[in-house]
Structure formats: C-alpha cells, structure tokens
Scaffold this motif. Structure first.
Motif, PDB file in Angstrom:
ATOM      1  N   ASP A 138       6.276  -7.630   5.180  1.00 29.22           N
ATOM      2  CA  ASP A 138       7.623  -8.309   5.456  1.00 29.22           C
ATOM      3  C   ASP A 138       7.909  -9.412   4.638  1.00 29.22           C
ATOM      4  OD1 ASP A 138       8.353  -5.815   7.475  1.00 29.22           O
ATOM      5  OD2 ASP A 138       7.498  -6.683   8.821  1.00 29.22           O
ATOM      6  N   ARG A 194       7.982  -3.626  14.910  1.00 28.54           N
ATOM      7  CA  ARG A 194       6.560  -3.800  14.771  1.00 28.54           C
ATOM      8  C   ARG A 194       5.925  -3.861  16.039  1.00 28.54           C
ATOM      9  NH1 ARG A 194       2.951  -8.236  11.068  1.00 28.54           N
ATOM     10  NH2 ARG A 194       4.303  -8.585   9.619  1.00 28.54           N
ATOM     11  N   ARG A 199       2.642  -0.582  15.368  1.00 33.36           N
ATOM     12  CA  ARG A 199       1.889  -1.198  14.349  1.00 33.36           C
ATOM     13  C   ARG A 199       2.214  -2.711  14.243  1.00 33.36           C
ATOM     14  NH1 ARG A 199       3.999   3.742  12.652  1.00 33.36           N
ATOM     15  NH2 ARG A 199       6.203   2.556  10.954  1.00 33.36           N
ATOM     16  N   LEU A 200       1.303  -3.063  14.930  1.00 31.65           N
ATOM     17  CA  LEU A 200       1.851  -4.606  15.119  1.00 31.65           C
ATOM     18  C   LEU A 200       0.919  -5.690  13.595  1.00 31.65           C
ATOM     19  CD1 LEU A 200      -0.190  -5.685  18.596  1.00 31.65           C
ATOM     20  CD2 LEU A 200       2.706  -5.071  17.861  1.00 31.65           C
ATOM     21  N   GLY A 201      -0.098  -5.475  12.763  1.00 36.20           N
ATOM     22  CA  GLY A 201      -0.280  -5.155  11.170  1.00 36.20           C
ATOM     23  C   GLY A 201      -1.467  -6.349  12.087  1.00 36.20           C
ATOM     24  N   GLY A 206       1.051 -10.291  13.082  1.00 38.59           N
ATOM     25  CA  GLY A 206       0.275  -9.435  13.902  1.00 38.59           C
ATOM     26  C   GLY A 206      -0.094  -9.798  14.398  1.00 38.59           C
TER      27      GLY A 206
END
Length: 424
Positions: A138, A194, A199-201, A206
C-alpha cells in the motif's frame, strides 16, 4: 552563563553550546528558567526521568478533535507496543531485503559528473524506503500523502519571529491539519480493507492490526492517530543524518574506500541482501555511528520540568525548560578520546569505545528514545555502502562550503552539493 542569553544563542547555537559546556560545566543556565544539560550523565538522567522532565505535551501531529473523543492513554500505550512489534531489531533484520533496494536505487539514480544538491533525492529515497517498510504494497498509494505530511512539518517548524499560542489557527497549523486529515483519509480504507479481508500483512501496519491477547484489536482511531508522526519520522531525521554521512564520504576518501571494499561483497541483487550481509558491514556501520556522534541530527532535545527537582548543582523549579544537548555530550573528552577527530575506528576498538551507554545519544535514550533506531541504522548503513560502492564523492571547488549548517529544528547540511564520479 550570562553572555547575551538567547540573543547570543540565536546567532550561533553550536558555538554557544560548546562555550557553555566548556566554561560552565555539565549543566549550565542559559537564561532564567532555561538550563542546558551538556554532558552524557545529566543528559541521560533527564531523558530517563520522564516524570520529572516530560516531553512537550503537544505532538507535531496531534490527534484531531472528534465527537467520539481521542484514544485513551491505555490505547495509546497499546498502539506503541503494537508499533514496536515491527520496529524491533529482530523485525528489521528479517526485512533487510525489502530495505536494501531503495538505498540501491538512490545510488543508481545519482547523476554523475556534475554537482548535485543531494538532500532532496536522499529524502525521496528514504521516504520510499520508510513508507514501504510501514505499509508494504500500500506504500505507493500512501507515499504522496506522506510527502505532504513532511512538507506540513517543514512549514510548521520554520523559524518565526512570533510564537503563537497553540490554540491560534495559523496558516501553517491549518495546512498541517489538512495534510493530516488527507493522510488519515487515505489510510482508513487500507485499514478497513485489511481487516475485512483478514489479510493483515506482515508490515508495521499489519502488526498493529493484529489483536493482542490482553487488549484485543486496537480501535481504528488509535491506529490512525499513531501513524502520521511515525511515517514522517522514518525518513525525516535519517535524511538529515545522510547529508552529514555523504559529506564525510567526500572529505575522507580513505574511509570511503574502506566502505566500498566492504560493500563490494553485497549481493548484486539488492533484494537478496540479508541481515548477515548487513552485519558484515562493520566499518560502514562504525562510520555511520561516528558521523552521528559528531553531528547528531537531533542535536538538542527539549524537556519541561514537571515538578521542582535537582539536576547537578541546580535546583530547578517546575515550569522551567531543560535543553538536552547530545552535540556537546558527544564531544566530551571524558567519554570519547580526541572528540573532535573523525575516527570511525573508535567503534571497532575496545580501547576507544565509550565507557557508558549514555555516551551515545544520537537517538535519545530512556522511555522516549527513538522507536525506529534499528530501521534508521539499517537504512543509513545500506545507503552509505551502496553509494560508496559505486562512486567517489567530492565537494564543489572553492573556499566556501557547498552547504549551510542549520540548527533550528535539527542539525542539517542545508543545500548540500556533491559530485559523484563512478569508481573504476
């Protein structure tokens, strides 16, 4: 010290700081109610005694006013803990392969054979690297807003004849608020996407979105409010430091050659760089540390006095101000032999190393020390290595330096111009 007070201070703050330390000792009084901690011991003491010497209460990017109210102190502490999951040395070490490409791109883009004002491209390169570290895929969306945040900061801290009360909506403060709102508005859908997708990263954002076993998930506003300042910090202070580092590569070609020899062992593909490669850059890291010792980018830190207290031989009243000065603390011969001599080897030789942890304060210390020390050192070390690997640097010819030393907000080489010549 009564040598003109703030009038003399404003004319040449570095010289005044050194004169005060030399003539008046480890702690000295600039004016009534204003004291300077000039040596490592009292500097470290002030920075660790956060209850007696709190930081100024108004952050550069204060949380906006909302009908629902700002995050609580407990949520703020939880946000800090969550941020640190991604900023600890182990977390940074695991992502060196994501940091290295940005520093290599900076070196690759340097125009050769002509004098270049180098701080703007340094700042852009470190902004790209820092924002990508925080937000991964991002980052391209958020980078333009992060850059506007930086510009708002520059406008806000610009020296002015007038110090307006915090409640006055000056043009600079209104500009800051607009850019902060724009950044938050761009980040909010990223957070929601997210979370909704699961899919938080694995980037800093995240890790902040992961629920903790004790507190659960952070409220959205606590996430959003904590990130504008951190985003700017990932590249603003390191950019000031990078100016001094590149200047020293130009002024000390033998040191630059030694850095280049280490950097020659880095992978041809920067993305293949690992923490093991970074650890092998021992002299490069020592050079970075030595430049930070001599020219700490945050050379002066302001602390207010929360209650009547003692510091060295002074009894200091509540409401006073203490200026913590890493610049003079780093040039104390009791801590560093030959303190005015540029000698990176001091960080490699046990005999030349400082005897106390507080003798190195480039990133502060104590409960409010810089959160991003590991990230900043990784970026600066790799940028130094990648640059020296490719180029010999030189200053423009002439008796006058190709830059102006600025000290108002930090110690920087404003307008620095250097020339890069490809290594054979």
């Amino acid at each position: 010290m009564h040598g003109g007070g703030f009038a003399a201070w404003s004319r040449d703050r570095l010289s005044m700081a050194r004169r005060g330390a030399a003539e008046c000792g480890d702690v000295w009084q600039l004016e009534r109610g204003v004291y300077v901690a000039a040596a490592a011991g009292p500097c470290e003491e002030v920075l660790h005694r956060a209850h007696d010497f709190p930081r100024p209460s108004s952050p550069l990017f204060p949380p906006p006013k909302r009908s629902s109210g700002a995050p609580t102190a407990e949520e703020g502490a939880h946000a800090h803990t969550a941020r640190m999951r991604g900023l600890r040395p182990q977390a940074v070490a695991a992502r060196i392969g994501e940091i290295a490409p940005g520093t290599a791109r900076f070196a690759d883009r340097w125009p050769t054979g002509r004098d270049v004002e180098i701080l703007p491209p340094v700042r852009h390169a470190l902004a790209e690297t820092g924002v990508r570290y925080l937000f991964s895929e991002d980052a391209p969306t958020l980078l333009p807003f992060a850059w506007q945040l930086f510009l708002a900061r520059e406008v806000l801290v610009r020296p002015s004849r007038w110090v307006w009360p915090r409640w006055v909506p000056t043009p600079a403060r209104r500009f800051r608020t607009r850019q902060q709102v724009a950044f938050t508005d761009a980040l909010r859908p990223v957070v929601r996407r997210r979370r909704s997708s699961g899919r938080l990263g694995d980037d800093v954002l995240g890790l902040m979105l992961r629920p903790s076993s004790r507190h659960g998930p952070l409220p959205e506003e606590a996430v959003l409010d904590s990130l504008p300042g951190l985003t700017v910090a990932t590249f603003e202070t390191p950019s000031r430091a990078a100016g001094w580092i590149l200047l020293h590569l130009a002024r000390y070609p033998r040191a630059a050659d030694r850095v280049a020899a280490e950097a020659a062992l880095l992978p041809a593909d920067p993305a293949a760089t690992t923490s093991t490669h970074l650890d092998s850059l021992r002299y490069t890291r020592a050079l970075v540390r030595e430049v930070l010792r001599m020219y700490p980018p945050s050379w002066l830190l302001t602390r207010h006095v929360g209650r009547r207290t003692q510091l060295a031989d002074f009894t200091i009243d509540a409401g006073s101000t203490v200026l913590v000065c890493p610049y003079t603390a780093h040039r104390d011969a009791r801590e560093h032999s030959e303190p005015d001599r540029f000698r990176p080897e001091r960080w490699l030789d046990d005999s030349g190393s400082p005897t106390k942890p507080g003798a190195f304060l480039a990133f502060g210390t104590g409960p409010h020390g810089c959160e991003g020390v590991a990230l900043a050192m990784a970026m600066l070390t790799l940028l130094t290595a990648q640059t020296a690997r490719r180029y010999h640097l030189s200053e423009p010819p002439g008796p006058e330096p190709g830059y102006q030393v600025t000290t108002f907000e930090g110690l920087a080489t404003d307008g620095l111009r250097l020339r890069a010549t490809a290594r054979g």
